[in-house]
Design an enzyme around this catalytic site. Structure first.
Site, PDB file in Angstrom:
ATOM      1  CG  ASN A   8      11.644   1.764 -10.601  1.00 15.14           C
ATOM      2  OD1 ASN A   8      10.414   1.826 -10.618  1.00 15.14           O
ATOM      3  ND2 ASN A   8      12.368   1.478 -11.671  1.00 15.14           N
ATOM      4  CB  THR A  19      -0.900   0.043   1.257  1.00 13.70           C
ATOM      5  OG1 THR A  19      -1.219  -1.269   1.645  1.00 13.70           O
ATOM      6  CG2 THR A  19      -2.156   0.833   0.999  1.00 13.70           C
ATOM      7  CG  ASP A  57       0.202   7.108  -3.035  1.00 13.81           C
ATOM      8  OD1 ASP A  57      -0.298   7.345  -4.160  1.00 13.81           O
ATOM      9  OD2 ASP A  57      -0.449   6.642  -2.092  1.00 13.81           O
TER      10      ASP A  57
HETATM   11  O1  RIB Z   1      -2.355   4.763  -2.500  1.00 13.18           O
HETATM   12  C1  RIB Z   1      -2.670   4.384  -1.193  1.00 13.18           C
HETATM   13  C2  RIB Z   1      -3.738   5.272  -0.653  1.00 13.18           C
HETATM   14  O2  RIB Z   1      -4.925   5.037  -1.368  1.00 13.18           O
HETATM   15  C3  RIB Z   1      -4.079   5.010   0.781  1.00 13.18           C
HETATM   16  O3  RIB Z   1      -3.321   5.807   1.670  1.00 13.18           O
HETATM   17  C4  RIB Z   1      -5.571   5.295   0.852  1.00 13.18           C
HETATM   18  O4  RIB Z   1      -5.895   6.388   1.656  1.00 13.18           O
HETATM   19  C5  RIB Z   1      -6.002   5.503  -0.589  1.00 13.18           C
HETATM   20  O5  RIB Z   1      -6.138   6.817  -0.880  1.00 13.18           O
END
Ligand code: RIB
Length: 304
Positions: free
Chosen positions: A275, A247, A251
């Site tokens: 990366n 997760t 980002d």
């Molecule tokens: O990309 C991960 C995020 O996607 C999480 O933090 C969640 O809040 C969603 O927005």
């Protein structure tokens, strides 16, 4: 010089349950652990960029509820500029219940709340700051027209633009045109291209290109990232790591990419940097809290 990054996007409180296996519909499974922490794609990207040494401004909306304090705490700790943050008294801060299984894979529900009340006027108020940025990055946890307006404002001032089309939905070509860099994962690429996820990544990315100046970068998890430009494509491999929680990897990648491009790195160097940022992110649980600092990223790049 310090990279100047503007992130226009979301904040959510991540409500993460860790379990052996994500349940199928109708099934109940036992969880091992539950963690509440800062998340949201926009905020995660802002935190990633700040930890990599950039001067970061976050533009978005949160509520005035108890979850808002989680946002304010991490942004203040990371020295993120909040001059254009709006706290909306009428809408709840976004939340994201997340399931993470032992393999590191996840599934997420986002309830966007205040994120969806961000307006073009909020962005216009920040036009001067956007104009001074090296790179603007935005995603799709805000309304399409707001993300498009952010890209347009940046474009009008000659600022490099990154659109991370996540979570994926089909977008009008006029909006895609505003992004210098489009950064979908494979699923998002297929959604944008209106094709099956099993289709050829290079072909789908080519179909999205709207100009000779544009680059589509598809993140491919443990494989790395493939970029496609008019007349050129290459795969930039990532770094082998022990995966704990994927997760936030996208980002981390986008935050790293924004910083590297703002620092003037070549595309291949920027993708290696992005990366490395994502690879380090997946070695720790959580999203914003798992973003690596600059020294750790530089060390990983040097050891390879
Ligand atoms: O990309 C991960 C995020 O996607 C999480 O933090 C969640 O809040 C969603 O927005």
């Amino acid at each position: 010089m310090t990279a100047k990054i503007v992130v226009v996007g979301s904040f959510n409180v991540d409500l993460t349950s860790y379990m052996e296996r994500i349940p199928v519909p109708g099934e109940t499974v036992m969880g091992d652990r539950f963690v509440t922490g800062p998340g949201g794609k926009g905020s995660n990207q802002a935190v990633a960029a700040a930890r990599l040494g950039a001067d970061v401004t976050f533009i978005g909306r949160i509520g005035q509820d108890v979850f808002a304090s989680i946002a304010l705490t991490i942004w203040q700790n990371e020295n993120i500029n909040l001059d254009y943050l709006v706290q909306d008294p009428d809408h709840a801060t976004g939340v994201a219940p997340i399931f993470v299984e032992n393999s590191g894979e996840n599934s997420i529900v986002v309830v966007l709340g205040a994120n969806l009340t961000l307006t073009t006027a909020d962005l216009d108020a920040a036009a001067e700051r956007i104009a001074q940025a090296d790179v603007l990055v935005t995603q799709l946890e805000i309304k399409d027209e707001i993300a498009a307006h952010a890209l347009k404002l940046a474009r009008d001032h000659g600022v490099t633009t990154i659109l991370n089309p996540a979570p994926a939905r089909p977008l009008p070509p006029a909006m895609l045109t505003l992004a210098d860099y489009l950064t979908p994962n494979e699923t998002e690429l297929a959604t944008l291209a209106g094709r099956a996820v099993t289709d050829d990544v290079i072909e789908m990315a080519r179909a999205l290109l709207t100009s000779d100046q544009q680059t589509v970068i598809t993140t491919l998890g443990s494989v790395g990232a493939r970029y496609v430009q008019a007349g050129k494509t290459a795969l930039v491999p990532t770094y082998p790591v022990d995966v704990v929680d994927t997760t936030g990897a996208g980002d981390a990648f986008n935050g790293g990419l924004a910083v590297a491009l703002a620092e003037g790195k070549s595309l291949d160097e920027a993708l290696a940097f992005a990366n490395a940022t994502a690879a380090l992110c997946v070695t720790k649980p959580g999203t914003a809290p798992s973003m690596p600092d600059r020294r750790t990223v530089d060390e990983l790049l040097q050891t390879q």
